[in-house]
Write a protein that holds these residues in place. Structure first.
Motif, short mmCIF file in Angstrom:
data_model
loop_
_atom_site.label_atom_id
_atom_site.label_comp_id
_atom_site.label_asym_id
_atom_site.label_seq_id
_atom_site.Cartn_x
_atom_site.Cartn_y
_atom_site.Cartn_z
N SER A 37 -1.88 -10.71 3.34
CA SER A 37 -3.19 -10.07 3.18
C SER A 37 -3.29 -9.31 1.86
N HIS B 34 -4.52 -6.37 1.61
CA HIS B 34 -4.10 -4.99 1.90
C HIS B 34 -2.61 -4.80 1.64
N GLU B 35 -1.81 -5.79 2.02
CA GLU B 35 -0.37 -5.72 1.78
C GLU B 35 -0.07 -5.77 0.28
N GLU B 36 -0.84 -6.58 -0.46
CA GLU B 36 -0.63 -6.68 -1.91
C GLU B 36 -0.90 -5.33 -2.59
N PHE B 37 -1.88 -4.57 -2.07
CA PHE B 37 -2.14 -3.24 -2.63
C PHE B 37 -0.87 -2.39 -2.57
N HIS B 38 -0.15 -2.49 -1.45
CA HIS B 38 1.06 -1.69 -1.28
C HIS B 38 2.22 -2.18 -2.14
N THR C 268 -10.82 1.22 -4.10
CA THR C 268 -11.01 -0.20 -4.37
C THR C 268 -12.50 -0.50 -4.44
N GLU D 114 -14.89 -3.96 -4.23
CA GLU D 114 -14.86 -5.38 -3.94
C GLU D 114 -16.10 -6.06 -4.49
N ALA E 288 -8.69 -2.59 -7.95
CA ALA E 288 -7.94 -1.53 -7.29
C ALA E 288 -7.60 -0.47 -8.34
#
Length: 86
Positions: A29, A31-35, A48, A50, A57
């Motif tokens: 996802s 969201h995981e890439e943000f982390h 963020t 969109e 981000a």
């Protein structure tokens, strides 16, 4: 309309811009890439924004544009964020 809502403008910007790093996403996802970037750059995610073709981000110290390429992979372009730099 923003840069993130016009695919031609976004592609043109990403081709000409000088990011400090380019990554191909490996997570399921966005969201995981943000982390991933939070850990990689030791940067806190601030906000963020969109658009139709990408996500901006804003971190403390970096900006990242997340873009889905023709192979359906998430690619992110990382830029130094002079507005929120440490």
């Amino acid at each position: 309309m923003t840069l993130l809502d016009d695919e031609t403008l976004l592609k043109g910007f990403l081709e000409k811009a000088k990011p400090c790093a380019i990554y191909i996403g490996t997570c399921i996802s966005l969201h995981e890439e943000f982390h991933v970037l939070e850990r990689e750059f030791e940067a806190k995610l601030i906000d963020t924004k969109e658009g139709k073709y990408g996500v901006l981000a804003i971190y403390d110290g970096i900006l990242a544009i997340f873009y889905k390429n023709q192979s359906d992979q998430i690619v992110f372009f990382v830029f130094k964020n002079i507005l929120y730099s440490r």
